[in-house]
Design a protein around this motif. Structure first.
Motif, PDB file in Angstrom:
ATOM      1  N   PRO A 188      45.189  47.412  48.229  1.00 57.38           N
ATOM      2  CA  PRO A 188      46.506  46.934  48.659  1.00 57.38           C
ATOM      3  C   PRO A 188      46.365  45.563  49.291  1.00 57.38           C
ATOM      4  O   PRO A 188      45.679  45.400  50.296  1.00 57.38           O
ATOM      5  N   ALA A 189      46.991  44.554  48.686  1.00 57.18           N
ATOM      6  CA  ALA A 189      46.807  43.167  49.134  1.00 57.18           C
ATOM      7  C   ALA A 189      48.137  42.424  49.175  1.00 57.18           C
ATOM      8  O   ALA A 189      48.217  41.243  48.857  1.00 57.18           O
ATOM      9  N   ALA A 190      49.192  43.147  49.579  1.00 56.60           N
ATOM     10  CA  ALA A 190      50.515  42.532  49.620  1.00 56.60           C
ATOM     11  C   ALA A 190      50.909  42.095  51.022  1.00 56.60           C
ATOM     12  O   ALA A 190      51.971  41.506  51.216  1.00 56.60           O
ATOM     13  N   GLY A 191      50.043  42.380  52.014  1.00 50.23           N
ATOM     14  CA  GLY A 191      50.383  42.072  53.392  1.00 50.23           C
ATOM     15  C   GLY A 191      50.215  40.608  53.742  1.00 50.23           C
ATOM     16  O   GLY A 191      49.550  39.844  53.035  1.00 50.23           O
ATOM     17  N   THR A 192      50.812  40.228  54.866  1.00 48.43           N
ATOM     18  CA  THR A 192      50.739  38.839  55.316  1.00 48.43           C
ATOM     19  C   THR A 192      49.641  38.637  56.354  1.00 48.43           C
ATOM     20  O   THR A 192      49.283  37.495  56.653  1.00 48.43           O
ATOM     21  N   GLY A 193      49.147  39.719  56.948  1.00 44.73           N
ATOM     22  CA  GLY A 193      48.099  39.582  57.959  1.00 44.73           C
ATOM     23  C   GLY A 193      48.567  38.823  59.178  1.00 44.73           C
ATOM     24  O   GLY A 193      47.876  37.944  59.674  1.00 44.73           O
ATOM     25  N   PRO A 219      47.672  34.521  54.106  1.00 44.66           N
ATOM     26  CA  PRO A 219      47.400  35.964  54.161  1.00 44.66           C
ATOM     27  C   PRO A 219      45.919  36.207  54.414  1.00 44.66           C
ATOM     28  O   PRO A 219      45.062  35.566  53.804  1.00 44.66           O
ATOM     29  N   LYS A 220      45.617  37.146  55.304  1.00 47.47           N
ATOM     30  CA  LYS A 220      44.239  37.262  55.770  1.00 47.47           C
ATOM     31  C   LYS A 220      43.263  37.615  54.662  1.00 47.47           C
ATOM     32  O   LYS A 220      42.089  37.234  54.719  1.00 47.47           O
ATOM     33  N   GLN A 221      43.728  38.315  53.620  1.00 43.31           N
ATOM     34  CA  GLN A 221      42.802  38.680  52.548  1.00 43.31           C
ATOM     35  C   GLN A 221      42.286  37.452  51.792  1.00 43.31           C
ATOM     36  O   GLN A 221      41.273  37.534  51.100  1.00 43.31           O
ATOM     37  N   TYR A 222      42.977  36.317  51.946  1.00 43.24           N
ATOM     38  CA  TYR A 222      42.553  35.083  51.279  1.00 43.24           C
ATOM     39  C   TYR A 222      41.913  34.080  52.246  1.00 43.24           C
ATOM     40  O   TYR A 222      41.497  32.998  51.816  1.00 43.24           O
ATOM     41  N   ARG A 223      41.859  34.431  53.524  1.00 34.20           N
ATOM     42  CA  ARG A 223      41.147  33.572  54.460  1.00 34.20           C
ATOM     43  C   ARG A 223      39.678  33.505  54.064  1.00 34.20           C
ATOM     44  O   ARG A 223      39.078  34.511  53.673  1.00 34.20           O
ATOM     45  N   PRO A 224      39.046  32.329  54.181  1.00 35.80           N
ATOM     46  CA  PRO A 224      37.654  32.212  53.735  1.00 35.80           C
ATOM     47  C   PRO A 224      36.655  32.822  54.705  1.00 35.80           C
ATOM     48  O   PRO A 224      36.787  32.709  55.922  1.00 35.80           O
ATOM     49  N   LEU A 225      35.671  33.474  54.125  1.00 39.35           N
ATOM     50  CA  LEU A 225      34.481  33.918  54.846  1.00 39.35           C
ATOM     51  C   LEU A 225      33.285  33.307  54.130  1.00 39.35           C
ATOM     52  O   LEU A 225      33.100  33.537  52.928  1.00 39.35           O
ATOM     53  N   LEU A 226      32.508  32.502  54.813  1.00 37.08           N
ATOM     54  CA  LEU A 226      31.372  31.799  54.211  1.00 37.08           C
ATOM     55  C   LEU A 226      31.800  31.048  52.951  1.00 37.08           C
ATOM     56  O   LEU A 226      31.060  30.980  51.972  1.00 37.08           O
ATOM     57  N   GLY A 227      33.026  30.515  52.993  1.00 34.54           N
ATOM     58  CA  GLY A 227      33.493  29.668  51.902  1.00 34.54           C
ATOM     59  C   GLY A 227      34.176  30.392  50.758  1.00 34.54           C
ATOM     60  O   GLY A 227      34.595  29.742  49.787  1.00 34.54           O
ATOM     61  N   LEU A 284      50.003  43.349  44.902  1.00 38.44           N
ATOM     62  CA  LEU A 284      50.183  41.997  45.428  1.00 38.44           C
ATOM     63  C   LEU A 284      51.598  41.737  45.923  1.00 38.44           C
ATOM     64  O   LEU A 284      52.549  42.431  45.545  1.00 38.44           O
ATOM     65  N   ALA A 285      51.728  40.695  46.749  1.00 43.36           N
ATOM     66  CA  ALA A 285      53.033  40.227  47.189  1.00 43.36           C
ATOM     67  C   ALA A 285      53.767  39.581  46.010  1.00 43.36           C
ATOM     68  O   ALA A 285      53.140  39.094  45.059  1.00 43.36           O
ATOM     69  N   PRO A 286      55.112  39.551  46.056  1.00 45.96           N
ATOM     70  CA  PRO A 286      55.880  39.018  44.919  1.00 45.96           C
ATOM     71  C   PRO A 286      55.540  37.577  44.551  1.00 45.96           C
ATOM     72  O   PRO A 286      55.606  37.199  43.383  1.00 45.96           O
ATOM     73  N   ASP A 287      55.154  36.767  45.533  1.00 44.30           N
ATOM     74  CA  ASP A 287      54.893  35.350  45.257  1.00 44.30           C
ATOM     75  C   ASP A 287      53.410  35.040  45.063  1.00 44.30           C
ATOM     76  O   ASP A 287      53.017  33.877  45.004  1.00 44.30           O
ATOM     77  N   ASP A 288      52.589  36.058  44.933  1.00 44.58           N
ATOM     78  CA  ASP A 288      51.143  35.853  44.773  1.00 44.58           C
ATOM     79  C   ASP A 288      50.822  35.640  43.297  1.00 44.58           C
ATOM     80  O   ASP A 288      50.874  36.570  42.496  1.00 44.58           O
ATOM     81  N   ARG A 289      50.468  34.394  42.931  1.00 47.91           N
ATOM     82  CA  ARG A 289      50.189  34.058  41.531  1.00 47.91           C
ATOM     83  C   ARG A 289      48.706  33.822  41.284  1.00 47.91           C
ATOM     84  O   ARG A 289      48.314  33.358  40.213  1.00 47.91           O
ATOM     85  N   ARG A 290      47.849  34.145  42.250  1.00 48.05           N
ATOM     86  CA  ARG A 290      46.427  33.818  42.129  1.00 48.05           C
ATOM     87  C   ARG A 290      45.735  34.541  40.978  1.00 48.05           C
ATOM     88  O   ARG A 290      44.713  34.085  40.474  1.00 48.05           O
TER      89      ARG A 290
END
Length: 231
Positions: free
Chosen positions: A7-12, A20-28, A52-58
Motif C-alpha cells: 500500500p503506497a497511496a499515503g502522503t506520509g 510522500p515518505k515512500q519516495y523519500r531517498p535513503l542512501l540516494g 497508489l495515489a491517483p496522481d502517482d505516475r511514477r
C-alpha cells in the motif's frame, strides 16, 4: 502463487516532508525500492502489486521489477481501502483458490531476507496465515489520561506487529470487505482476520525491521541499510 502487495497511496504527513515518505531517498534511492527489492528477489513471490495515489505516475511504464511482474491499482484513503483495492484488482485478473497475499509496508525498507523466508515457510503451513512480529522486551505501563502510571502489564503475551503479513488472498479479501462494510478501523491485515474470530500465527522477526514514520526514523533506517552494505 504469492502476490506481494505494497500500500503506497499515503502522503506520509508525519514524516516532515511534502514528498510522500515512500519516495523519500535513503542512501540516494527511494525508500520503497528497498522493500520491493527484497520481495522481488524471493523465489516464492510471483509478482508485486502497488496501490497508489491517483496522481502517482511514477510506475506508468514499468511492468516488471527485478524480473517479477509489477502491477498497480488505485489505492484508497485508508490502508484497509488500499489493500482491498489491490486484492480486488488481483481478483479481476483471476485469483486462484490457493493464492496468497503478502502485504508489506512501503515504509519498512529494512526487511531481512531470512525473516521473509521464515514467514513464508511458517505462515503458508498455518490454516489462517501469519505475520512477522517482535516480542515485547520493555516494561509496559498502563496510564491514565494524565499520563500517570496505573499499573504494570505482564509483557509475556505481548508482541509488536510488523509486516510482511501473509494470508490466503481470498480469506483476506473477505475479511477486509467485512471490515469496510462495518467501517471498522483496521491498522493491519491481521486485525481484519481477527475480527472474524481467526488467530493468525506470530512469526518472530528482527527488531531492525523498523517502520519509518517520523523525521528521525530516516537516519536510523539509513544507518541500518548502510551497515548491511545496501545501495
Amino acid at each position: 502463487m504469492i502476490w506481494a502487495i505494497l500500500p503506497a497511496a499515503g502522503t506520509g504527513s508525519r514524516s516532515g516532508s511534502a514528498l510522500p515518505k515512500q519516495y523519500r531517498p535513503l542512501l540516494g534511492r527511494p525508500m520503497i525500492e528497498y522493500a520491493m527489492d527484497v520481495l522481488a528477489a524471493h523465489p516464492d513471490i510471483d509478482g508485486l502489486m502497488l496501490a497508489l495515489a491517483p496522481d502517482d505516475r511514477r510506475w506508468d511504464d514499468i511492468t516488471h521489477w527485478r524480473n517479477k511482474p509489477l502491477r498497480t491499482c488505485l489505492g484508497g484513503a485508508e490502508r484497509r481501502d488500499s489493500v482491498l483495492a489491490a486484492l480486488d484488482a488481483l481478483a479481476e485478473a483471476g485469483l486462484a483458490s490457493d493464492d496468497w497475499a503478502l502485504v508489506h509496508d512501503a515504509a519498512r525498507p529494512c526487511l531481512r531476507v531470512e525473516d521473509l523466508h521464515r514467514l513464508i515457510e511458517s505462515a503458508t503451513a498455518h490454516p489462517v496465515g501469519g505475520l512477522l512480529a517482535g516480542r515485547m522486551k520493555d516494561t509496559v505501563k498502563r496510564a491514565d489520561a494524565d499520563a500517570q502510571v496505573q499499573g504494570t502489564l505482564d509483557r509475556t503475551p505481548l508482541w509488536r506487529a510488523f509486516t510482511p503479513q501473509l494470508f490466503p488472498a481470498r480469506s483476506l479479501r473477505r475479511a477486509l470487505q467485512h471490515a469496510a462494510q462495518e467501517n471498522a478501523v483496521i491498522t493491519d491485515e491481521s486485525s481484519a482476520m481477527e475480527r472474524l474470530g481467526l488467530s493468525p500465527l506470530l512469526v518472530e522477526g528482527a527488531d531492525d525491521n523498523i517502520k519509518v514514520t517520523l523525521p528521525d526514523d530516516f537516519a536510523f533506517a539509513e544507518a541500518i541499510l548502510a551497515a548491511r552494505g545496501a545501495r
